[in-house]
Design an enzyme around this catalytic site. Structure first.
Site: not given
Lengths: 441, 441
Positions: A23, A25, A33, A219, A221, A249, A251, A353, A382
């Site tokens: 996770g 980025d 999370y 995908k 980052k 991505d 972010n 996600g 996603e």
């Protein structure tokens, strides 16, 4: 007496995902999370519960839990929601309290909390009806669906009549598409190869594995360092070949001029879209990025509400609308966003996600396919392979597609033992970490 | 050892203003003006404290207090902020925590909480320096002021060099304007006559009183019923005559088409501006309202951050920028907004009222006059005569103008006895109300 909501329990649940840089980025280097999780129980005697949550990435999950608590009076003692009328009334009550509205309006912590409760109510109602949420929605009439939407601030672009027309156009094909959906599922893409904390070897290995597993899109980052991103994009393109789509991505890492410059440098490797090139609040900035370089633009996971989505579409700022199941005010507001996207003919490719976002949002895309846009062309949900083991009815991915859920409800329910283990700060997972940290220090 | 922040105390303070319909408007029928209030203390030995707060209108004030608490680790133990460098560092830390940022980003409860702490730090630093905040700011160099701003997401419109140029242009006139300011104060307008819950007689009486007191502008709340608004506007215009400006404020009540229709009906009575005609998130909607009817457009009290203000200016959506001292991330983000408005030549007319918003925001307008825009032409600070008695250094209004504050700090400090009396839910004011309610029920 009709049955009412009698219990309202809120949990602060966190997973120590920052340990593995899963996770990671350019803006979120070390997320844990987390879910501010709510369970509704009733005196209906059928044992049916409603589960919902806000997704966060760690610190502040307690603030979100406090916001859910602030909404308790609107839910406790309320008749158990069964259909469109009660689910509309609850959504309007949760988002129109004049005093709480001051804290947004309709954005940030307070709005996410409303979303958790709206989604919990949908879980409850669909479970009691014996249907997965996508089907529960797709079995409603166009009039019922329109009644779920708050058209305030939308009518310059989308009126109730406009919405009705969209839904009626899709109505004749519903049964056929539902059958196809049950047979074939819905297309997915995977972000698992591309986290910024992964080294080149892992990026290449996971990209190849994704293709072998049947994904047609991956995908990466990007956004921290241009030369790194050029190298990683080149490696990924070489690993997957020319026919697999590679989205990138950022972010929210860039200002408009940076986004244009960066994407001009990555364009030779044919990125499918650039996601969140800049601030999610910057409608005009997204439009400038879209106009200023050749790669298509996607955004939405941090877009606060339907009013901002409306403008992204009005301004021609996005090629893909990325709804999130748990940032706006739940199912109801997402129906508004699906209708807006349908009105403009822009495909919806949800963000997922995190914790349980795949589980929730699959229902919304499938409903969109069956009853709103009527197509899955250029659409893809996603998928990230994290934390699904904590859910009672986790998503099932098969050859790069989401299998259509059949279990009643919103797939939102976590295993009780997962909740107990990950409660913050007192659950055993966190207690053990504290002990370890103390020993090591 | 340099002194550090050693105490961090948070209070949930609420005033039962809904009793009198003070503050009632088309969206907020019964506000209980409230503050999530924070006090910082240090071990510097000088007894100087920093006070700051979020303004809310009742329910949810506890959620905002929880959000301030979530930021405690960024403040406790920190070197006492003295000047631009520390005040910039604190602002960046509070708004860039990657995990907490997920809860906005930079909007809603979490962002307001950051604003309360940023403002408390400015109160502390200015008090220690022996200067009111407006002067503390106006004594900083252009380079120091630029260092306080987060230019992320602004550079397509305003770069640090642009900001420096604006500030340098104003620099030579600073001393002269500060002198004028100390002599003459700053123009105010009053909203006290126009609350929606007041009857016609009270509206007319208070409008006349406002003119007699020296105000050149008043404001009426509108938006609930068009015929009522036409009648009230007509009465107010007759009461004050043609030369007094009457602004009207819809508090976000309308969609774009409603706003256009309504303002066409009110236009014959020459409203000075229409404030918050629609959603504060609707940049393109404000632009459409401005283009669609003859009355000038104002907004900002609910605008979430500098990125949205940037776009309101880019889109030509507003004639007046209404900053709020306590919704965005405090002094630092408001400097960015003042600079954006100066770049576009749009006057800043702050939102105030509530609890202590007049006390805070006067400093920002006065700083704008001395060191940013360099003018008070077409500018006016809102004034509402509520709750000032709870502040140690309340604003002083004299012939329709704010007198320039001379006491050190941000004028943010409440009397300790006001805090004690109005703590929610355990303070005596609320305890007594509960008892009364129980007796009456």
């Amino acid at each position: 007496m009709s049955p009412t909501v009698t219990e309202f329990e809120v949990f602060d649940i966190r997973f120590p995902t920052s340990d593995q840089l899963d996770g990671s980025d350019a803006m979120n280097p070390d997320p844990d999370y987390s879910a501010a999780y709510v369970v509704l129980r009733t005196d209906a005697g059928d044992g049916v519960e409603g589960h919902g949550f806000c997704f966060t990435i760690g610190r502040g999950n307690d603030v979100t839990a406090a916001a859910i608590e602030a909404l308790r009076p609107y839910v406790m003692g309320r008749p158990v929601p069964r259909g469109a009328a009660e689910l509309a009334a609850l959504y309007f009550d949760l988002t129109h309290d004049s005093q709480l509205r001051w804290l947004g309006p309709e954005k940030g912590v307070m709005h996410m909390a409303a979303g958790a409760l709206v989604n919990a109510a949908w879980d409850l109602a669909a479970t009691a009806a014996g249907k997965p949420v996508w089907q529960f929605l797709a079995d409603m009439t166009p009039e019922e669906l329109v009644s779920l939407v708050d058209f305030r601030y939308l009518t310059d672009v989308l009126t109730p009549d406009d919405a009705l027309a969209i839904l009626r156009t899709a109505e004749p094909g519903r049964a056929g598409r539902a059958e196809l959906l049950r047979a074939n599922g819905y297309p997915a893409y995977t972000t698992s190869p591309g986290w910024l904390g992964y080294d080149d070897e892992k990026l290449v290995r996971l990209s190849k594995e994704a293709v072998a597993e049947g994904f047609a899109q991956i995908k990466l980052k990007v956004g921290a360092d241009l030369q790194d991103d050029v190298r990683r994009m080149k490696l990924a393109r070489a690993a997957v070949g020319p026919s697999i789509r590679i989205a990138v991505d950022a972010n929210q890492r860039w200002d408009v001029p940076d986004a244009v410059r960066w994407m001009e440098a990555l364009a030779p490797f044919d990125p499918h879209w650039i996601e969140e090139p800049t601030s999610p609040d910057d409608i005009l900035g997204h439009a400038a990025v879209r106009a200023g370089q050749p790669v298509k633009v996607a955004t939405g996971e941090h877009v606060a509400n339907r009013v901002v989505f409306k403008q992204l579409l009005q301004a021609g700022a996005v090629d893909f609308v990325q709804i999130d199941a748990a940032r706006v005010a739940g199912v109801n507001e997402n129906i508004a966003i699906l209708l807006l996207a349908a009105k403009y003919g822009v495909p919806v490719c949800p963000h997922a996600g995190g914790v349980g976002l795949c589980e929730l949002v699959q229902h919304l895309s499938m409903f969109d396919y069956v009853a709103v846009s009527g197509t899955d062309e250029d659409r893809v949900i996603e998928y990230v392979d994290h934390l699904h083991e904590h859910f009672v009815a986790p998503v099932v991915i098969d050859h790069g597609r989401y299998r259509t859920p059949v279990a009643p409800g919103f797939s939102a329910r976590m295993h009780p033992e997962s909740i107990t283990a990950h409660r913050y700060p007192d659950g055993p997972v966190w207690q053990a970490r504290r002990t370890t940290l103390e020993v090591n220090s």
